[in-house]
Design a protein around this motif. Structure first.
Motif, PDB file in Angstrom:
ATOM      1  N   TYR A 243       0.830  -1.208   0.000  1.00  0.00           N
ATOM      2  CA  TYR A 243       0.000   0.000   0.000  1.00  0.00           C
ATOM      3  C   TYR A 243       0.861   1.252   0.000  1.00  0.00           C
ATOM      4  O   TYR A 243       0.584   2.213  -0.737  1.00  0.00           O
ATOM      5  N   SER A 246       2.282   1.834  -3.379  1.00  0.00           N
ATOM      6  CA  SER A 246       1.258   2.357  -4.283  1.00  0.00           C
ATOM      7  C   SER A 246       1.094   3.859  -4.087  1.00  0.00           C
ATOM      8  O   SER A 246       0.901   4.607  -5.040  1.00  0.00           O
ATOM      9  N   GLU A 249       3.906   5.753  -5.648  1.00  0.00           N
ATOM     10  CA  GLU A 249       3.763   5.769  -7.108  1.00  0.00           C
ATOM     11  C   GLU A 249       2.563   6.593  -7.570  1.00  0.00           C
ATOM     12  O   GLU A 249       2.274   6.666  -8.766  1.00  0.00           O
ATOM     13  N   LYS A 251      -0.679   6.115  -6.883  1.00  0.00           N
ATOM     14  CA  LYS A 251      -1.873   5.331  -7.172  1.00  0.00           C
ATOM     15  C   LYS A 251      -2.929   5.435  -6.057  1.00  0.00           C
ATOM     16  O   LYS A 251      -4.032   4.924  -6.198  1.00  0.00           O
TER      17      LYS A 251
END
Length: 442
Positions: A243, A246, A249, A251
């Motif tokens: 997580y 993410s 990045e 996201k």
């Protein structure tokens, strides 16, 4: 006859009373008709259709009860979450209990109740957010990929890692859907007023209870840095690592930042902190005939190291004083940490600090009394707020055949002070502004 022991208890109790929610709210808030005054701000309560109260932290129930007394029937309803045993009855605000310092299933269940209240508030409504120390573990909504067991693992690792509270919160905020200002996204478009009792030095509102109503200047990348700094990567659940990556990045939506629409109708007031308690302690000590000196910002780091440092300060100040000066009161405020390692002992940071100070005062020949205690009434996973040591403690140690150094090495300060009868037990106080160390020397 008054003694340093009785005096130090009186000074501590006076300092504690000054930061009780009822006293803080009644000092900082006033009502004239429908005009609510908080510091230099005025709010016309007739502008709002409904007024709700939500809150979380060790002091939030007592804060809610006081706010109910002030606002009366203007309150439409609400709910707060406190640590088990830190509750008080309210008329319109529901009081829920949950786990601290590690969240439990009640944390998630009750947090959803609070989120439902805030989400249902309209643009014409006002939501009071009552925030105090302990809120990080008591209020939580998790991302779908993170589970309670994952969160428990994160918090347990953080508490034993030695990480600073600001570092802990940077990670906590980015494993949450409400921390780091994200609660404001649920409250908006209603107006919010956050009343905060601070448990962090210098009152960084973005860190207190992980800043659910404050814009966050940390990022997923900062959270990842904390993981790497304390070598938690191999210890944390894989879901947490995935997580966070993410988020790095891009996201996953970041925490709330300055300038977002959800922050434009939010007002924040710190109504109490350790400075209030310290100043009252100084005033009370002076009234008792002591020369009071405050050591600001020094009480941090490892508890046993701080205990040694405070003992050295006591010795140094005592050596420099002449006999014509009044007795001395030294006051410290802050919060230390304990690196537990493989120890299976029992205690808390205040008890450990007091035990370390006792060890390093063993050759000190002047009459003294020292309290190290948490203002919330709890110290680590124990039923004590801290400990009180005096010259008599050395006599007790000798007669009982105790080895203080072995207890300190085992992080077993609770059983040491339980044996000597030196534990300070206040019960839950209803407030939380970090820890106080008060030392008196004749």
């Amino acid at each position: 006859m008054s003694t340093p022991e009785s005096h130090v208890k009186q000074i501590f109790n006076s300092a504690l009373k000054s930061v009780l929610p009822r006293n803080l709210i009644n000092q900082k808030l006033s009502l004239a008709g429908e005009q609510l005054f908080i510091n230099n701000h005025k709010f016309d309560l007739s502008d709002y259709s409904d007024i709700y109260i939500i809150g979380f932290g060790k002091a939030s129930a007592y804060m809610a009860a006081t706010l109910e007394d002030l606002l009366g029937d203007r309150i439409s309803g609400g709910a707060v979450i406190v640590k088990y045993g830190h509750t008080i009855s309210c008329r319109k605000v529901a009081i829920y209990e949950a786990g601290h310092p590690v969240p439990d299933k009640n944390t998630l269940i009750h947090s959803q109740h609070l989120l439902d209240i805030s989400a249902n508030a309209s643009k014409d409504d006002l939501v009071f957010c009552l925030i105090s120390g302990g809120g990080s573990s008591l209020f939580e909504i998790l991302p779908q990929s993170i589970f309670l067991e994952d969160l428990r693992a994160v918090n347990s690792l953080l508490l034993s890692s030695g990480a600073k509270i600001t570092e802990m919160n940077a990670l906590r905020k980015h494993l949450s859907k409400v921390k780091g200002g994200q609660l404001l996204r649920s409250i908006y478009p209603a107006t919010s007023i956050s009343l905060i009792i601070s448990d962090i030095l210098h009152d960084p509102v973005g860190s207190i209870a992980s800043g659910p109503t404050a814009p966050d200047n940390t990022t997923f990348r900062d959270a990842k840095v904390v993981v790497d700094k304390y070598a938690l990567g191999r210890k944390l659940p894989s879901s947490v690592i995935v997580y966070l990556q993410s988020g790095v990045e891009g996201k996953v939506t970041e925490t709330l930042k300055e300038g977002e629409e959800a922050a434009k109708k939010a007002f924040t007031f710190v109504i109490g902190n350790i400075d209030v308690a310290i100043k009252r302690a100084k005033m009370t000590a002076q009234q008792q005939g002591y020369e009071a000196m405050i050591s600001y910002g020094q009480m941090k780091g490892e508890a046993s190291t701080m205990g040694r440092s405070i003992a050295q300060i006591i010795k140094q100040y005592s050596e420099d004083r002449v006999s014509t000066r009044p007795p001395l009161c030294l006051i410290f405020g802050g919060e230390t940490t304990v690196m537990l390692g493989e120890s299976s002992g029992r205690g808390g940071r205040n008890q450990e600090l007091a035990l370390s100070a006792l060890i390093h005062l063993k050759d000190f020949n002047r009459n003294f009394a020292l309290i190290s205690a948490g203002t919330d009434g709890t110290d680590g996973p124990t039923d004590a707020a801290g400990a009180l040591i005096t010259r008599q403690t050395f006599t007790d140690v000798k007669s009982l055949g105790l080895n203080p150094e072995k207890y300190l090495e085992a992080h077993d300060s609770y059983h040491f002070f339980e044996t000597t009868g030196s534990l300070l037990k206040t019960g839950p106080t209803g407030t939380n502004v970090m820890d106080l160390v008060i030392a008196l020397v004749e």
